[in-house]
Every structure is written in C-alpha cells, then in structure tokens.
Design an enzyme around this catalytic site. Sequence first.
Site, short mmCIF file in Angstrom:
data_model
loop_
_atom_site.label_atom_id
_atom_site.label_comp_id
_atom_site.label_asym_id
_atom_site.label_seq_id
_atom_site.Cartn_x
_atom_site.Cartn_y
_atom_site.Cartn_z
N LYS A 111 0.82 -1.22 0.00
CA LYS A 111 0.00 0.00 0.00
C LYS A 111 0.85 1.26 0.00
O LYS A 111 0.40 2.31 -0.42
CB LYS A 111 -0.93 0.02 1.23
CG LYS A 111 -2.06 -0.99 1.14
CD LYS A 111 -3.08 -0.71 2.21
CE LYS A 111 -4.23 -1.67 2.13
NZ LYS A 111 -5.16 -1.53 3.23
N LYS A 194 -5.44 -11.13 -3.23
CA LYS A 194 -6.55 -11.40 -2.31
C LYS A 194 -7.76 -10.50 -2.62
O LYS A 194 -7.60 -9.38 -3.12
CB LYS A 194 -6.11 -11.25 -0.86
CG LYS A 194 -5.86 -9.82 -0.43
CD LYS A 194 -5.82 -9.70 1.10
CE LYS A 194 -5.87 -8.24 1.47
NZ LYS A 194 -6.47 -7.93 2.73
N LYS A 197 -11.39 -4.99 -0.04
CA LYS A 197 -12.38 -3.90 -0.01
C LYS A 197 -11.95 -2.74 -0.90
O LYS A 197 -12.77 -2.06 -1.49
CB LYS A 197 -12.47 -3.30 1.40
CG LYS A 197 -13.04 -4.15 2.44
CD LYS A 197 -13.27 -3.27 3.67
CE LYS A 197 -13.16 -4.07 4.94
NZ LYS A 197 -11.78 -4.17 5.44
N1 AQP Z 1 -9.32 -11.89 0.93
C1 AQP Z 1 -9.38 -12.25 2.20
N2 AQP Z 1 -9.47 -13.56 2.54
C2 AQP Z 1 -9.54 -13.93 3.84
N3 AQP Z 1 -9.54 -13.05 4.87
C3 AQP Z 1 -9.47 -11.74 4.56
N4 AQP Z 1 -9.45 -10.63 5.32
C4 AQP Z 1 -9.36 -9.54 4.52
N5 AQP Z 1 -9.32 -9.91 3.24
C5 AQP Z 1 -9.38 -11.27 3.23
C6 AQP Z 1 -9.54 -10.63 6.77
O1 AQP Z 1 -10.64 -9.82 7.13
C7 AQP Z 1 -10.36 -9.20 8.38
C8 AQP Z 1 -10.68 -7.75 8.30
O2 AQP Z 1 -9.84 -7.16 7.32
P1 AQP Z 1 -9.43 -5.65 7.49
O3 AQP Z 1 -10.65 -4.85 7.49
O4 AQP Z 1 -8.55 -5.50 8.66
O5 AQP Z 1 -8.58 -5.25 6.26
P2 AQP Z 1 -7.68 -6.00 5.27
O6 AQP Z 1 -7.10 -7.24 5.84
O7 AQP Z 1 -6.69 -5.05 4.74
O8 AQP Z 1 -8.82 -6.40 4.26
P3 AQP Z 1 -9.33 -5.73 2.95
O9 AQP Z 1 -10.72 -6.17 2.76
O10 AQP Z 1 -8.38 -6.03 1.88
O11 AQP Z 1 -9.35 -4.18 3.22
P4 AQP Z 1 -8.50 -3.04 2.56
O12 AQP Z 1 -8.69 -3.22 1.09
O13 AQP Z 1 -9.09 -1.78 3.09
O14 AQP Z 1 -7.07 -3.24 2.96
C9 AQP Z 1 -8.88 -9.47 8.70
O15 AQP Z 1 -8.78 -10.47 9.69
C10 AQP Z 1 -8.32 -9.96 7.41
O16 AQP Z 1 -7.27 -10.88 7.59
#
Ligand code: AQP
Length: 328
Positions: A111, A194, A197
């Site tokens: 990021k 992965k 969001k």
């Molecule tokens: N693709 C994924 N598969 C399995 N677990 C996932 N998690 C996120 N993406 C996947 C798990 O969801 C929890 C919450 O995630 P987060 O809100 O802390 O942010 P993140 O891990 O950075 O997830 P995102 O959705 O990709 O958000 P952005 O795009 O904003 O960075 C965590 O336990 C994570 O492991």
Amino acid sequence: MRVLSGIQPSGVVHLGNYLGAIRQHIELQNQADQAFYSIVDLHAITTPQEPKDLHQRTLSIAALYLALGLNPEKASLFVQSHRPEHTELTWILTTIANLGELERMTQFKEKGRSDERNQVPMGLLSYPLLMAADILIYKADRVPVGDDQVQHLELTRDLAKRFNSRFGETFPIPEPVLPKNGARIMGLDDPTKKMSKSATSENNYIALTDDPDTVTKKIKKAVTDSGSEIELSDDKPALKNLLTIFSGVTNNSMGEIVTEHQGQGYADFKANLAEAINEFLAPVQAKYNQLISDENHLLSILKQGSEQVAPIAQATLKEVKEKIGFIV
Ligand code: AQP
C-alpha cells in the site's frame, strides 16, 4: 481465553472478510471467555476516507456483525476510536519497535508503494503498531484473522516479548487463529491477489450487501482457468477459489461440490455458486436491512461494547505506564 479482532470500515465488507475472519469471530463468541471485536476506524484512515462514508460504514459493519449472529451479551463490539488507550499504547510501542521491521511489512510495501516518499502517509508505516496495541491493550490470547494479517501478528508477538523482557512479564503472547478453509479468498477478477475492499474494480469482490442480480453478474464474470472440468487442483487457482467460496457459504466440502458437478461445465457451476451465495446472503441481508435503519440501537450496542472493554484497557495502560517508570 480472551479473543480480540478488528475490521476496518474502509469499504464494503466482502466474502473474504467473512470467510477469513468474521465467521470465526461469531463462532468464537461461544468458545471464548471473552470476545472483543473492534471496528478499527483509526486503521481505516491510513488511506483517505470520505468522512460521510466512514461514518456510515462504521454503522454498517456493526449492523452486519449483528445480522451474522453476533450476540452483544457474549461478545463486545466497539469502535476503536472510542477507546483512547489504543493510541496511547501505540505511542509507547513506537519507542520499542524499529524502522526496519516496520518497513519490511508486506502490507506497507504494497500500500505504501510510491516513488515519492512524500506521498506515503506515516500511518501506513505505523499501522502494525496500532494493531499490536489493539491486541496487547486487552492482553488477548487469540486473534482470529485472515492469512494477510499473520505477519502483523508476528510483529505483535515480537513486541510483546521485547516489552516483557525489558520491563517484566506484562503481556501474554497472542496466537493467530486461522480458518481451515478461506484464510485467503482471492479476487474474482484476479486469483493471484486477495479479495480486497479497496480493490479498484467492484468485480473483485462479493459484498455481503450485494443484491442477487449483482452477485450473479459478478460470479458470471469471475475469471476461470483453462479447461472445462470442475476439479480441485492447485493448477486451477481460480476454480479452487470459487470452490472455497462455495464450500464456505454452504458448509459442504469442496470434494462434495466437485462430485455434484461432475460432467458439468463452468456455466452451470457458476449458476449454482451464485444461487448458493444468494441463499446464504438473503437472511443476513433481511436482518441487516432492519438493523441499519435503527441508528440509535446500533450506537447503543457500540457504546455498551466500549464500556465493557474499558476497565481492561485502562488497567493494562496503567500497568504499562508504571512498568516504564511514568508517574500514574
Ligand atoms: N481476501 C481475504 N481472505 C480472507 N480473509 C481476509 N481478510 C481480509 N481480506 C481477506 C480478513 O478480514 C479481516 C478484516 O480485514 P481488514 O478490514 O482488517 O482489512 P484487510 O485485511 O486489509 O482487508 P481488505 O478487505 O483487503 O481491506 P482493505 O482493502 O481496506 O485493505 C482481517 O482479519 C483480514 O485478515
């Protein structure tokens, strides 16, 4: 056993968040002595957020947790910024962490990738320290997360050990809890990355709030591998990802799903997958729609959650301050 986890209100909650983390959060509320789940708004602002959206998404995550089965009498759901102890402990952790270990974090490298150092927010670098503080302030033993957060948890463990060895036994060393299936759900549009969001295309993810038509369209568009047979193989990563999702929303094993689809092509498989996702989402969305219309109820649940966890956070912070020599 005390369980702690968090989720960022940085976008719509997707099936990856659910299968990787939230499903375990709901299950663990019945197994843990205490389960604390935080909507981590301080983390979310490490990337730019529209204020109105941030506010709404925070409430939306609260409504989703309740719709998915969180029982506020068994688990505390709260907003991270409502507990100032998290940021106070973060500062203390910045003084025992080093720059090299933060720069090595994969999420920072992904990021924070920019040719211009002036454009990388400091918060992206210190993000894992805030996450460490989220966990350590409650002396959590278990942290149910998706696979992408394991490296951050490893850093949390190192910091806890470092603090303990410098100032005396204070923090338990937290263990990650990963789901057997679904620890890393991949993007529908790119099975090498992965599901996320903040993905640029909405076709990357299935949001828990997507309507049935949208789900069907997104699954139809999902990338597939060459060949036409429905089989479970590491050589077919896109199909394996769809099978993992299918299994996650139905609780049938991937083997059973493969057997059911013998002789069928991708089109039939995808139609059945879309139907299974929609069947899973329908009751969740019905509850969600009721809950999201009652903001006062959601706010009272979040306030109650924050009040439930406050004594633990305050006691840990006091102990930490005493150990490092502050006058408390
Ligand atoms: N693709 C994924 N598969 C399995 N677990 C996932 N998690 C996120 N993406 C996947 C798990 O969801 C929890 C919450 O995630 P987060 O809100 O802390 O942010 P993140 O891990 O950075 O997830 P995102 O959705 O990709 O958000 P952005 O795009 O904003 O960075 C965590 O336990 C994570 O492991």
